[in-house]
Design an enzyme around this catalytic site. Structure first.
Site, PDB file in Angstrom:
ATOM      1  N   TYR A  31       0.837  -1.201   0.000  1.00 20.68           N
ATOM      2  CA  TYR A  31       0.000   0.000   0.000  1.00 20.68           C
ATOM      3  C   TYR A  31       0.877   1.258   0.000  1.00 20.68           C
ATOM      4  CZ  TYR A  31      -3.259   3.510   1.821  1.00 20.68           C
ATOM      5  OH  TYR A  31      -4.007   4.655   2.015  1.00 20.68           O
ATOM      6  N   GLU A  53     -11.843   5.402   4.878  1.00 17.26           N
ATOM      7  CA  GLU A  53     -11.275   6.159   5.996  1.00 17.26           C
ATOM      8  C   GLU A  53     -12.287   6.250   7.135  1.00 17.26           C
ATOM      9  OE1 GLU A  53      -8.259   7.002   6.491  1.00 17.26           O
ATOM     10  OE2 GLU A  53      -7.393   6.914   4.482  1.00 17.26           O
ATOM     11  N   TRP A  61      -5.729   0.405  10.105  1.00 14.54           N
ATOM     12  CA  TRP A  61      -5.872   0.502   8.649  1.00 14.54           C
ATOM     13  C   TRP A  61      -5.595  -0.853   7.992  1.00 14.54           C
ATOM     14  CZ3 TRP A  61      -8.390   2.983   5.257  1.00 14.54           C
ATOM     15  CH2 TRP A  61      -8.015   3.001   3.914  1.00 14.54           C
TER      16      TRP A  61
END
Length: 199
Positions: A31, A53, A61
């Site tokens: 990522y 988000e 995350w």
């Protein structure tokens, strides 16, 4: 002033120097290298990031990254016009989907935000990018400790989105969105991506 991180502190097992968080899991490395801080445009792409988000709030995350394929299936590739048509039955269906984060408030927020997109008087990406600070003259963080959680721009973005009917879009979430989509480049000194992602 914080001393610069030693290059070895940023070096991953593959020899690449990254922001330290990027070396903590293979998913994070991928990522970090391919997406974080890369300028992103397009309604569905930005709506996906805004939605994820919000789902990440209070979670790692990494959880969201690993569930992203399931999120894309559940939310029809984050096409706002399709999600805006979701009903209470869809909410109940999504609450039984173990592939996503099953949080009623966040699911309803995604639907509400899709409806807010439909009511905008300008394209979503145009609106979001209007809050990006100028890149020129912006100091690169020396370490992640120098990266803010909130900025004046993210605060203004959050207020503007809330005024337009968006929910789960506080200043911290908005700044994370800005980092993720390249509106700001917060790769630290010594990271191989620093400066590579410029707008």
């Amino acid at each position: 002033m914080t001393a610069p991180a030693a290059p070895d502190a940023l070096r991953g097992d593959d020899g690449l120097s990254r922001c330290a968080w990027g070396n903590t899991a293979p998913d994070y490395a991928e990522y970090h290298d391919a997406e974080w801080g890369v300028p992103l445009r397009g309604e569905a792409a930005l709506f996906e990031r805004l939605s994820l988000e919000a789902f990440q709030s209070g979670l790692s995350w990494l959880v969201i990254l690993r569930k992203r394929p399931a999120f894309r299936r559940a939310f029809v590739d984050f096409r706002p016009e399709r999600i805006a048509e979701f009903t209470d039955a869809d909410v109940e269906r999504l609450l039984t989907d173990s592939g996503i984060v099953r949080n009623r408030a966040k699911i309803r927020a995604t639907i509400a935000n899709a409806r807010a997109v439909a009511g905008l008087d300008q394209p979503l990406d145009e609106l979001l990018w209007s809050f990006a600070p100028p890149a020129a003259g912006r100091a690169r963080p020396r370490t992640m400790a120098d990266v803010p959680a909130v900025t004046p721009e993210s605060t203004v973005m959050a207020k503007a989105l809330k005024k337009r009917g968006f929910v789960f879009v506080g200043p911290t979430t908005c700044y994370a969105l800005m980092q993720a989509t390249g509106m700001v480049d917060d790769h630290v000194e010594g990271c191989w991506r620093a400066g590579v992602t410029g707008r």
